[in-house]
Design a protein around this motif. Structure first.
Motif, PDB file in Angstrom:
ATOM      1  N   GLY A 170       0.892  -1.280  -0.116  1.00  0.00           N
ATOM      2  CA  GLY A 170      -0.201  -0.079  -0.027  1.00  0.00           C
ATOM      3  C   GLY A 170       0.692   1.259  -0.180  1.00  0.00           C
ATOM      4  N   PRO A 171       0.077   2.364  -0.009  1.00  0.00           N
ATOM      5  CA  PRO A 171       1.148   3.493  -0.158  1.00  0.00           C
ATOM      6  C   PRO A 171       1.690   4.186   1.110  1.00  0.00           C
ATOM      7  CG  PRO A 171      -1.468   3.889   0.147  1.00  0.00           C
ATOM      8  CD  PRO A 171      -1.291   2.764  -0.187  1.00  0.00           C
ATOM      9  N   THR A 172       1.383   3.452   2.345  1.00  0.00           N
ATOM     10  CA  THR A 172       2.225   3.772   3.524  1.00  0.00           C
ATOM     11  C   THR A 172       3.057   2.696   4.006  1.00  0.00           C
ATOM     12  OG1 THR A 172       0.410   3.177   4.936  1.00  0.00           O
ATOM     13  CG2 THR A 172       0.514   5.566   4.230  1.00  0.00           C
ATOM     14  N   GLY A 173       2.850   1.554   3.676  1.00  0.00           N
ATOM     15  CA  GLY A 173       3.222   0.321   4.080  1.00  0.00           C
ATOM     16  C   GLY A 173       2.681  -0.579   4.946  1.00  0.00           C
ATOM     17  N   ASN A 174       1.351  -0.324   5.146  1.00  0.00           N
ATOM     18  CA  ASN A 174       0.559  -0.927   6.223  1.00  0.00           C
ATOM     19  C   ASN A 174      -0.851  -1.815   5.892  1.00  0.00           C
ATOM     20  OD1 ASN A 174       1.835   0.482   8.804  1.00  0.00           O
ATOM     21  ND2 ASN A 174       1.220   1.989   7.561  1.00  0.00           N
ATOM     22  N   ALA A 175      -0.646  -2.235   4.287  1.00  0.00           N
ATOM     23  CA  ALA A 175      -1.589  -3.178   3.959  1.00  0.00           C
ATOM     24  C   ALA A 175      -1.269  -4.581   4.654  1.00  0.00           C
ATOM     25  CB  ALA A 175      -1.353  -3.177   2.397  1.00  0.00           C
ATOM     26  N   GLY A 176      -2.313  -5.090   4.746  1.00  0.00           N
ATOM     27  CA  GLY A 176      -2.204  -6.605   5.337  1.00  0.00           C
ATOM     28  C   GLY A 176      -2.150  -6.412   7.084  1.00  0.00           C
ATOM     29  N   HIS A 177      -2.476  -5.268   7.646  1.00  0.00           N
ATOM     30  CA  HIS A 177      -2.674  -5.004   8.916  1.00  0.00           C
ATOM     31  C   HIS A 177      -3.995  -5.664   9.735  1.00  0.00           C
ATOM     32  CE1 HIS A 177       0.048  -2.967  11.714  1.00  0.00           C
ATOM     33  NE2 HIS A 177      -1.039  -2.417  12.491  1.00  0.00           N
ATOM     34  N   ILE A 178      -4.022  -6.958   9.411  1.00  0.00           N
ATOM     35  CA  ILE A 178      -5.217  -7.578   9.783  1.00  0.00           C
ATOM     36  C   ILE A 178      -5.312  -7.564  11.203  1.00  0.00           C
ATOM     37  CG2 ILE A 178      -4.198  -9.765   9.995  1.00  0.00           C
ATOM     38  CD1 ILE A 178      -6.741 -10.883   8.525  1.00  0.00           C
ATOM     39  N   GLY A 179      -4.611  -7.403  12.219  1.00  0.00           N
ATOM     40  CA  GLY A 179      -4.694  -7.343  13.495  1.00  0.00           C
ATOM     41  C   GLY A 179      -5.991  -6.393  14.035  1.00  0.00           C
ATOM     42  N   HIS A 180      -6.158  -5.231  12.977  1.00  0.00           N
ATOM     43  CA  HIS A 180      -6.966  -4.452  13.442  1.00  0.00           C
ATOM     44  C   HIS A 180      -8.220  -4.426  12.350  1.00  0.00           C
ATOM     45  CE1 HIS A 180      -4.635  -2.937  16.614  1.00  0.00           C
ATOM     46  NE2 HIS A 180      -3.765  -3.212  15.603  1.00  0.00           N
ATOM     47  N   VAL A 181      -8.352  -5.670  11.667  1.00  0.00           N
ATOM     48  CA  VAL A 181      -9.800  -5.890  11.287  1.00  0.00           C
ATOM     49  C   VAL A 181     -10.860  -6.128  12.369  1.00  0.00           C
ATOM     50  CG1 VAL A 181     -11.124  -7.514   9.720  1.00  0.00           C
ATOM     51  CG2 VAL A 181      -8.710  -6.372   9.036  1.00  0.00           C
ATOM     52  N   GLU A 182     -12.019  -5.555  12.235  1.00  0.00           N
ATOM     53  CA  GLU A 182     -12.825  -5.653  13.138  1.00  0.00           C
ATOM     54  C   GLU A 182     -13.553  -7.046  13.114  1.00  0.00           C
ATOM     55  OE1 GLU A 182     -15.299  -2.368  14.212  1.00  0.00           O
ATOM     56  OE2 GLU A 182     -13.683  -1.052  14.766  1.00  0.00           O
ATOM     57  N   CYS A 183     -14.013  -7.661  13.960  1.00  0.00           N
ATOM     58  CA  CYS A 183     -14.485  -9.021  14.050  1.00  0.00           C
ATOM     59  C   CYS A 183     -16.052  -9.092  14.659  1.00  0.00           C
ATOM     60  CB  CYS A 183     -13.765 -10.104  14.859  1.00  0.00           C
ATOM     61  SG  CYS A 183     -12.004 -10.377  14.185  1.00  0.00           S
ATOM     62  N   GLY A 184     -17.199  -9.342  14.007  1.00  0.00           N
ATOM     63  CA  GLY A 184     -18.239  -9.465  14.468  1.00  0.00           C
ATOM     64  C   GLY A 184     -18.661 -10.321  15.816  1.00  0.00           C
ATOM     65  N   GLY A 185     -19.570  -9.320  16.229  1.00  0.00           N
ATOM     66  CA  GLY A 185     -19.715 -10.126  17.834  1.00  0.00           C
ATOM     67  C   GLY A 185     -18.745 -10.059  18.933  1.00  0.00           C
ATOM     68  N   PHE A 186     -17.771  -9.210  18.714  1.00  0.00           N
ATOM     69  CA  PHE A 186     -17.068  -8.908  19.835  1.00  0.00           C
ATOM     70  C   PHE A 186     -17.101  -7.526  20.195  1.00  0.00           C
ATOM     71  CE2 PHE A 186     -15.484 -12.604  17.444  1.00  0.00           C
ATOM     72  CZ  PHE A 186     -15.360 -13.831  18.762  1.00  0.00           C
ATOM     73  N   ASP A 187     -16.974  -7.163  21.293  1.00  0.00           N
ATOM     74  CA  ASP A 187     -16.878  -5.873  21.932  1.00  0.00           C
ATOM     75  C   ASP A 187     -15.656  -5.108  22.633  1.00  0.00           C
ATOM     76  OD1 ASP A 187     -17.446  -6.958  24.169  1.00  0.00           O
ATOM     77  OD2 ASP A 187     -19.398  -5.851  24.508  1.00  0.00           O
ATOM     78  N   ASP A 188     -14.492  -6.297  22.504  1.00  0.00           N
ATOM     79  CA  ASP A 188     -13.418  -5.777  23.111  1.00  0.00           C
ATOM     80  C   ASP A 188     -12.840  -4.398  22.556  1.00  0.00           C
ATOM     81  OD1 ASP A 188     -14.023  -8.512  22.471  1.00  0.00           O
ATOM     82  OD2 ASP A 188     -12.186  -8.905  24.183  1.00  0.00           O
ATOM     83  N   PRO A 189     -12.405  -3.524  23.609  1.00  0.00           N
ATOM     84  CA  PRO A 189     -11.858  -2.485  23.008  1.00  0.00           C
ATOM     85  C   PRO A 189     -10.278  -2.351  22.681  1.00  0.00           C
ATOM     86  CG  PRO A 189     -12.288  -2.203  25.459  1.00  0.00           C
ATOM     87  CD  PRO A 189     -12.713  -3.498  25.021  1.00  0.00           C
ATOM     88  N   CYS A 190      -9.908  -1.824  21.606  1.00  0.00           N
ATOM     89  CA  CYS A 190      -8.619  -1.847  21.010  1.00  0.00           C
ATOM     90  C   CYS A 190      -7.960  -0.744  21.159  1.00  0.00           C
ATOM     91  CB  CYS A 190      -8.535  -2.321  19.632  1.00  0.00           C
ATOM     92  SG  CYS A 190      -6.924  -2.578  18.841  1.00  0.00           S
ATOM     93  N   ALA A 191      -6.689  -0.930  21.347  1.00  0.00           N
ATOM     94  CA  ALA A 191      -5.645   0.308  21.564  1.00  0.00           C
ATOM     95  C   ALA A 191      -5.511   1.363  20.594  1.00  0.00           C
ATOM     96  CB  ALA A 191      -4.143  -0.279  22.008  1.00  0.00           C
ATOM     97  N   CYS A 192      -6.053   0.697  19.357  1.00  0.00           N
ATOM     98  CA  CYS A 192      -6.000   1.563  18.004  1.00  0.00           C
ATOM     99  C   CYS A 192      -7.251   2.558  17.900  1.00  0.00           C
ATOM    100  CB  CYS A 192      -6.024   0.654  16.754  1.00  0.00           C
ATOM    101  SG  CYS A 192      -7.706  -0.127  16.051  1.00  0.00           S
ATOM    102  N   GLY A 193      -8.183   2.323  18.878  1.00  0.00           N
ATOM    103  CA  GLY A 193      -9.292   3.193  19.008  1.00  0.00           C
ATOM    104  C   GLY A 193     -10.524   2.284  18.301  1.00  0.00           C
ATOM    105  N   GLY A 194     -10.378   1.131  17.984  1.00  0.00           N
ATOM    106  CA  GLY A 194     -11.555   0.522  17.296  1.00  0.00           C
ATOM    107  C   GLY A 194     -12.057  -0.423  18.431  1.00  0.00           C
ATOM    108  N   THR A 195     -13.349  -1.197  18.029  1.00  0.00           N
ATOM    109  CA  THR A 195     -13.886  -2.054  18.895  1.00  0.00           C
ATOM    110  C   THR A 195     -14.119  -3.433  18.231  1.00  0.00           C
ATOM    111  OG1 THR A 195     -15.123  -0.423  19.930  1.00  0.00           O
ATOM    112  CG2 THR A 195     -15.784  -2.631  20.300  1.00  0.00           C
ATOM    113  N   GLY A 196     -13.487  -4.531  18.978  1.00  0.00           N
ATOM    114  CA  GLY A 196     -13.661  -5.738  18.539  1.00  0.00           C
ATOM    115  C   GLY A 196     -12.612  -6.249  17.331  1.00  0.00           C
ATOM    116  N   CYS A 197     -11.471  -5.162  17.214  1.00  0.00           N
ATOM    117  CA  CYS A 197     -10.415  -5.833  16.240  1.00  0.00           C
ATOM    118  C   CYS A 197     -10.068  -7.073  16.906  1.00  0.00           C
ATOM    119  CB  CYS A 197      -9.272  -4.766  16.679  1.00  0.00           C
ATOM    120  SG  CYS A 197      -9.936  -3.071  16.026  1.00  0.00           S
ATOM    121  N   LEU A 198      -9.412  -7.836  15.667  1.00  0.00           N
ATOM    122  CA  LEU A 198      -8.746  -8.947  15.999  1.00  0.00           C
ATOM    123  C   LEU A 198      -7.817  -9.056  17.011  1.00  0.00           C
ATOM    124  CD1 LEU A 198      -8.289 -12.170  15.146  1.00  0.00           C
ATOM    125  CD2 LEU A 198      -6.743 -11.350  13.232  1.00  0.00           C
TER     126      LEU A 198
END
Length: 317
Positions: free
Chosen positions: A165-193
């Motif tokens: 990708g343009p910045t080098g971060n393509a494939g950052h699957i750890g921060h794809v959100e997964c359905g059914g989970f509400d765990d807060p993530c340090a990136c600011g998301g919720t339910g990230c892998l």
């Protein structure tokens, strides 16, 4: 008499920066870590910026000191926890908050002779290169490599070439959100892998359910003994992995996903739970075809991946 046709070995200096340690080693063009050249030092969120840089300097200089007199250093490969800025050689590892836009590539370059190229990529991309080169993804050209450890990282190879990708971060699957989970993530998301399935987060979830252990190794032992909470924790993490892999395969039509990292060894059943989640996409055979396999590499995998940035530079896009 010396054989004039004998060539000096071409070696890469491999550096792997992760959430718990930084390692360096010399790696051959066959993907073999040269014995006696591997050095490591702790990292982590409690370290100051100076301490982190001192750890990097320590392992790099110690490894360079082992360079055989008859060898040629042809390049330096750095695999770093992300996010990264590939163009400018900067790193901002989520689990090392004191480093934001830190010029790691240039700092490492100060230790090597002028003219020796230094390449920095996200660690997930590096491990994917290693799996494609000498690991479990050999022979496949649509690959995701994953690291499930302190965090969850990933990288992509499509049509036989890396995708960063343009910045080098393509494939950052750890921060794809997964359905059914509400765990807060340090990136600011919720339910990230990563917030669900990384080793520390899985242990933390189990502790909230009454588990008294503190490490992934203890959770693995409890799982093997049939502890109900440990079983539920591993099932939960495996399901999240499968959901994220199914989503990624829906997006880019993967053939194989190779998973390594310390927590991936919690139980072989982790992979089965992930496969079961993928199998639910029954109407999409292009998704259910994806193979989820353990890494084909030893614990040297991240270093081999960093070295692949040098030895397999022709695959980089």
């Amino acid at each position: 008499m010396t054989d004039s046709t004998t060539q000096s070995p071409s070696l890469a200096l491999a550096v792997d920066l992760g959430g718990t340690k930084v390692e360096a080693a010399l790696v051959t063009d066959q993907g073999v870590v040269l014995p006696g050249t591997r050095h490591r030092s702790p990292t982590g969120p409690g370290r100051t910026s100076d301490e982190l840089q001192a750890a990097v300097d320590e392992v790099v200089t110690a490894t360079l000191a082992t360079l055989p007199a008859d060898a040629t250093l042809i390049g330096v490969g750095i695999g770093s926890a992300g996010p990264v800025d590939e163009v400018n050689g900067l790193v901002s590892p989520l689990n090392m908050p004191v480093w934001r836009d830190y010029p790691l590539r240039d700092r490492v370059a100060q230790h090597v002779p002028a003219g020796v190229p230094v390449t920095l990529r996200m660690d997930g991309l590096a491990i994917t290169l290693a799996e494609h080169w000498v690991g479990a993804a050999q022979g496949s050209d649509h690959v995701m490599g994953m690291i499930v450890s302190t965090g969850v990282g990933g990288g992509l190879i499509l049509h036989g070439r890396t995708v960063s990708g343009p910045t080098g971060n393509a494939g950052h699957i750890g921060h794809v959100e997964c359905g059914g989970f509400d765990d807060p993530c340090a990136c600011g998301g919720t339910g990230c892998l990563e917030a669900v399935a990384s080793g520390p987060k899985t242990v933390a979830w189990a502790q909230r359910q009454g588990f008294t252990g503190t490490t992934g190794e203890e959770l693995a032992a409890a799982y093997a003994a049939g502890d109900e909470v440990a079983v539920a924790a591993v099932q939960r993490s495996g399901r999240a992995l499968g959901q994220a892999i199914a989503a990624a395969t829906s997006l880019v039509d993967l053939e194989v996903v190779a998973i390594g990292g310390g927590f991936s060894h919690v139980s072989p059943d982790l992979f089965e739970y992930a496969r079961q989640a993928v199998a639910e996409r029954a109407e999409f055979p292009f998704v259910t075809k994806v193979r989820i396999v353990p890494t084909g590499l030893s614990q040297d995998g991240p270093l081999i991946g960093a070295a692949a940035l040098v030895h397999r530079a022709d695959v980089l896009r």
